[in-house]
Write an enzyme that holds these catalytic residues in place. Structure first.
Site, short mmCIF file in Angstrom:
data_model
loop_
_atom_site.label_atom_id
_atom_site.label_comp_id
_atom_site.label_asym_id
_atom_site.label_seq_id
_atom_site.Cartn_x
_atom_site.Cartn_y
_atom_site.Cartn_z
N CYS A 89 7.37 124.62 23.54
CA CYS A 89 6.30 123.90 24.22
C CYS A 89 5.26 123.54 23.18
O CYS A 89 4.63 124.41 22.59
CB CYS A 89 5.68 124.76 25.32
SG CYS A 89 4.45 123.90 26.31
N GLU A 132 15.32 123.92 29.08
CA GLU A 132 14.50 125.03 29.57
C GLU A 132 13.22 125.09 28.76
O GLU A 132 13.21 124.79 27.56
CB GLU A 132 15.29 126.34 29.42
CG GLU A 132 14.54 127.59 29.79
CD GLU A 132 14.08 128.40 28.57
OE1 GLU A 132 13.58 129.52 28.77
OE2 GLU A 132 14.22 127.90 27.43
N ARG A 181 10.44 130.22 34.20
CA ARG A 181 10.69 129.12 33.27
C ARG A 181 11.00 127.86 34.07
O ARG A 181 11.54 127.92 35.18
CB ARG A 181 11.88 129.43 32.34
CG ARG A 181 11.64 130.57 31.37
CD ARG A 181 10.58 130.23 30.35
NE ARG A 181 10.40 131.24 29.33
CZ ARG A 181 9.52 132.22 29.38
NH1 ARG A 181 8.73 132.35 30.46
NH2 ARG A 181 9.40 133.08 28.39
#
Length: 433
Positions: A89, A132, A181
């Site tokens: 991220c 993911e 997640r």
């Protein structure tokens, strides 16, 4: 593709969580459904490539690369049907465009744009995608909440994919760890799944028809507002979905999406097709068995080094406890620091808390797990951490691999059981084509 092996390319592979979920254990693999034909793992912050060493020890070096994905030519990646990866991220903002380029260039080192580059340059694009990330992806960055996910959705839309997503907590479906997640799946235009998503009632897709709903049943949460029709049992009304378009180009989205500072428009589940987003809050539907923290413990097998010495117990209790105290900064300014207490030791009759990368080592910590046993309080072993992520016992054990490093792997890993169920649901839908 009916009844054929689905070829998989695995990016940001770590120690192989996606591969375990799709292929099965390397000791007893189930290769009748999925086969990884390419994998890449590179850790830029360390000289020794520990995760890649584990990966190669389990599956061999064939088809595996241990180099910066930005340095891997797209031509070196074999054709595949499914592209998977758990990418970091980061800040996904678009920095600039190139006049003589097919695509857009994001900030240097942002790995999503390497996925974008591969999908852009691949002549034969994969039919399916499975990614993911941490759940805050839907809420980032703080000044433009939701912008990063909007950029991802828009870039996939431009590449010809429809997308569905859900924030999944593994423990909500009987798995041993509370690990939230976001998983999102892409379907290339021309596939049966793309056409089905394009034509369906989007509420039905989120609750029943989608791959995510098949693997992990859920219900859309009803809104507080109701119409006269909803009050009549003979005419129940479906919960309304929030919908909006992401029609702008990537640069415009990067610069202007949600600049007013409001809440993210993305709920915990949704779909995007042809630039239209449909999103709603959902809640899990599961009443099956649950694996609890006590179920993963190696009772009777744990060596003394994992037990907390009596002289350290006060440090652990302080770090785990609630605080409301005056502290002083390095510059000499006093400030009041407060935080709530944590359950200490951890509750054995519930799924575990989320594993973090700093789980290993003897030093007292607020966030490490501590369990009470007949022999006293102790930390979790590497095997127990592997079990919380549903990895095979000693998957990360290699000669010379420290327990601290093995704990770090599990803090970065995903819950294998989530991928197993998603892979089974996707394979079933692929074979309906």
């Amino acid at each position: 593709m009916s009844d054929k092996v689905v070829r998989v390319a695995e990016l940001f592979a770590g120690v192989g969580g996606f591969r375990l979920g799709l292929e099965g254990s390397p000791e007893s693999p189930d290769n009748t459904k999925y086969k990884v034909v390419f994998s890449n793992q590179w850790e830029p912050s360390t000289k020794a490539q520990h995760a890649s060493q584990v990966y190669e020890a389990r599956w061999g070096s064939e088809g595996h690369t241990n180099m910066d994905i930005a340095e891997v030519p797209t031509a070196a990646i074999p054709d595949h049907d499914l592209l998977v990866g758990g990418f970091p991220c980061q800040d996904y903002s678009v920095a600039t465009t190139l006049k003589n380029s097919k695509g857009l260039i994001g900030k240097k080192g942002v790995l999503w744009w390497q996925i974008h580059r591969i999908l852009t340059e691949k002549e034969v694009k994969p039919d399916f995608l499975l990614f993911e990330n941490v759940d805050r992806l839907l809420n980032s960055p703080a000044k433009q909440r939701g912008r990063d996910f909007a950029l991802i959705l828009k870039s996939l839309n431009d590449l010809g994919y429809a997308v569905e997503w859900r924030i999944l907590n593994a423990a909500d479906y009987g798995m041993p760890q509370r690990r939230r997640r976001v998983f999102f799946m892409g379907y290339r235009q021309g596939t049966q799944l793309y056409e089905a998503l394009q034509q369906c009632d989007k509420s039905d897709w989120l609750e029943e028809q989608g791959v995510l709903a098949t693997a992990f049943p859920c219900r859309i949460k009803s809104t507080s507002a109701t119409s006269w029709k909803a009050s009549l049992s003979l005419f129940p009304e479906k919960p309304a979905l929030k919908s909006f378009s992401i029609a702008e180009d990537l640069v415009t989205i990067s610069e202007t999406f949600n600049t007013g500072g409001g809440a993210t428009p993305f709920e915990n589940a949704g779909v995007m097709v042809e630039g239209e987003v449909y999103t709603a809050k959902t809640q899990p539907l599961y009443d099956g068995p649950a694996v609890l923290l006590r179920d993963v413990l190696q009772n009777g097998e744990v060596t003394e080094e994992y037990f907390i010495p009596e002289e350290d117990l006060g440090k652990w209790e302080y770090l785990k406890g609630g605080k409301n105290e005056v502290r002083k900064s390095k510059e000499g300014f006093e400030y009041r620091y407060s935080e709530g207490g944590m359950v200490f030791p951890d509750n054995l009759e519930a799924p575990s808390r989320t594993i973090i990368t700093g789980e290993g080592g003897k030093a007292p910590s607020r966030f490490k797990h501590v369990v009470r046993t007949d022999r006293g309080l102790r930390r979790l072993t590497p095997v127990e951490l592997e079990r919380l992520n549903m990895f095979p016992d000693n998957h990360t054990h290699l000669e010379g691999m420290s327990d601290v490093r093995r704990a770090f792997f599990m803090g970065n890993a995903l819950v294998v059981g989530v991928v197993e169920r998603l892979g089974a649901a996707l394979y079933e839908r692929i074979n309906q084509q």
